[in-house]
Design a protein around this motif. Structure first.
Motif, PDB file in Angstrom:
ATOM      1  N   ASP A   1      46.413  40.752  49.069  1.00 17.26           N
ATOM      2  CA  ASP A   1      46.271  40.441  47.647  1.00 17.26           C
ATOM      3  C   ASP A   1      45.473  41.525  46.929  1.00 17.26           C
ATOM      4  N   VAL A   2      45.843  41.766  45.675  1.00 18.50           N
ATOM      5  CA  VAL A   2      45.010  42.582  44.793  1.00 18.50           C
ATOM      6  C   VAL A   2      43.909  41.670  44.271  1.00 18.50           C
ATOM      7  N   ILE A   3      42.664  42.093  44.396  1.00 19.88           N
ATOM      8  CA  ILE A   3      41.534  41.270  43.969  1.00 19.88           C
ATOM      9  C   ILE A   3      40.828  41.951  42.804  1.00 19.88           C
ATOM     10  N   ASN A   4      40.541  41.175  41.758  1.00 22.63           N
ATOM     11  CA  ASN A   4      39.966  41.729  40.529  1.00 22.63           C
ATOM     12  C   ASN A   4      38.682  40.981  40.166  1.00 22.63           C
ATOM     13  N   TRP A   5      37.565  41.715  40.180  1.00 25.70           N
ATOM     14  CA  TRP A   5      36.270  41.122  39.896  1.00 25.70           C
ATOM     15  C   TRP A   5      35.920  41.240  38.409  1.00 25.70           C
ATOM     16  N   GLU A   6      35.203  40.260  37.916  1.00 25.17           N
ATOM     17  CA  GLU A   6      34.765  40.271  36.522  1.00 25.17           C
ATOM     18  C   GLU A   6      33.707  41.348  36.283  1.00 25.17           C
ATOM     19  N   ALA A   7      33.655  41.822  35.058  1.00 25.79           N
ATOM     20  CA  ALA A   7      32.637  42.798  34.670  1.00 25.79           C
ATOM     21  C   ALA A   7      31.267  42.126  34.629  1.00 25.79           C
TER      22      ALA A   7
END
Length: 395
Positions: free
Chosen positions: A218-224
């Protein structure tokens, strides 16, 4: 006839002798009838009771024994039991009939047991086939991802695209036939899950996922604003593995090890995860059918892209020091993802200049020329412009 049937079964070594004898005895009931159809009166018997148990008419029983219907019986007295027309009662099976019924019942039970066993075997076999098919489907479910992850791992230590975290994810997604992230005009890693029409490419998005929602590949995207992404853009990477407690191995770029692809150990709650993007399974037939065509198209696209990159790189870095050239690329990546056609309100192109600055000429060559002029007049160098951008989030 009863004895004859028993002898027959004994001689034939028939295994139903005991059951048949019991059935025959039960069928004849409480009336003790001998082979000569003579009943011996027991204590408490009445003529009415014997007639009822023998299922014959009371008057007929009395007439057959030359007594009156209201006669009293005494213990040991013998009564002749004759059925109508001197035939056995059709409702009372003979010993032979009882034995045949027992044999038939046993055969039916055996047949039923055999049929049940066959049904269970068929059901078990069908279930095993279904489970085998499920296992096979599960094995093939992420075949593309299983192939793409080793390709990504082969890039460890290398800089992918612009060296930013976004560049690594863009490279990985491209291997799986997803949307083109580089040059799209998007640059916020935390918004990767919502900035693209993933479903059109066979991907699915889970916003604010649980541990169970996250899968290898999976591509994982963290919040700023978190520990992994203190700036305004957020952070992104690819999940290599994850356990049921949320301990993950990921591949990221522009993290602690610098602007190269590298492996990291992360935890689920280290920084809030805004989304994961999952490559859904595709039909193997569809994959096989388009594989040759895709390979040919990719080869041609790579050749063309390489030529364009070489020309653009030469145009972008003419007259610049190595440090300024790198700073210029960094700003372009953060402003537009490196796209000459990116647009955000009044800002346009690779360096997000206003339309008035470009004076209606949106060609790559004019964007490069105007950007160099703007930076030189305002900051003196691209390195100074990058320093200002890092402090303020714009330049």
């Amino acid at each position: 006839m009863y004895r004859k049937d028993l002898d027959y079964l004994k001689d034939s070594k028939h295994l139903l002798l005991l059951g048949a004898t019991t059935l025959a005895g039960t069928a004849l009931g409480a009336v003790n009838v001998s082979a000569d159809n003579v009943y011996t009166v027991q204590e408490g018997d009445t003529l009415t009771g014997v007639a009822a148990n023998s299922k014959i008419d009371l008057q007929k029983l009395a007439d057959d024994n030359n007594i009156s219907a209201d006669s009293y019986l005494h213990v040991g007295q013998q009564l002749v039991i004759k059925t109508q027309d001197n035939k056995e009662d059709a409702n009372v099976p003979s010993a032979s009939q009882a034995i045949q019924q027992a044999a038939s019942s046993s055969s039916q039970a055996s047949s039923s047991s055999s049929s049940s066993s066959k049904d269970e075997h068929k059901s078990s076999s069908s279930q095993r086939k279904q489970e085998s098919k499920k296992d096979e489907n599960k094995k093939d479910e992420n075949k593309e991802v299983q192939n793409a992850l080793p390709q990504l791992e082969s890039q460890l230590g290398h800089t992918l695209n612009n060296g930013q975290c976004y560049g690594l994810t863009a490279w990985y997604v491209q291997q799986l036939g997803g949307p083109q992230l580089m040059g799209s005009g998007k640059s916020f890693a935390q918004d990767i899950g919502t900035d693209y029409d993933w479903s059109a490419y066979g991907w699915s998005v889970k916003q604010y996922p649980s541990i169970q929602d996250i899968k290898p590949g999976d591509v994982i995207n963290w919040e700023a604003g978190g520990a992994l992404s203190p700036g305004i853009y957020g952070h992104t990477g690819v999940v290599v593995s994850i356990d049921d407690k949320g301990n993950m191995t990921t591949i990221e770029q522009n993290a602690e090890q610098g602007q190269v692809a590298a492996k990291y150990n992360r935890t689920f709650d280290q920084t809030r995860i805004k989304s994961v993007v999952h490559k859904d399974a595709t039909s193997s037939k569809t994959t096989d059918k388009s594989e040759a065509q895709t390979t040919t198209q990719n080869d041609a696209s790579k050749d063309q892209a390489q030529k364009q990159d070489n020309n653009q790189t030469q145009n972008q870095t003419n007259g610049l020091s190595a440090a300024d050239a790198q700073a210029k690329e960094w700003i372009a990546a953060h402003e537009s993802g490196g796209s000459y056609t990116a647009q955000n309100g009044q800002y346009y192109g690779r360096y997000q200049l206003t339309a008035s600055y470009l004076n209606g000429d949106f060609s790559p060559a004019n964007q490069e020329r105007v950007a160099d002029q703007y930076v030189a007049s305002r900051y003196g160098s691209w390195s100074n412009a990058q320093s200002f951008w890092l402090a303020n989030g714009w330049y």
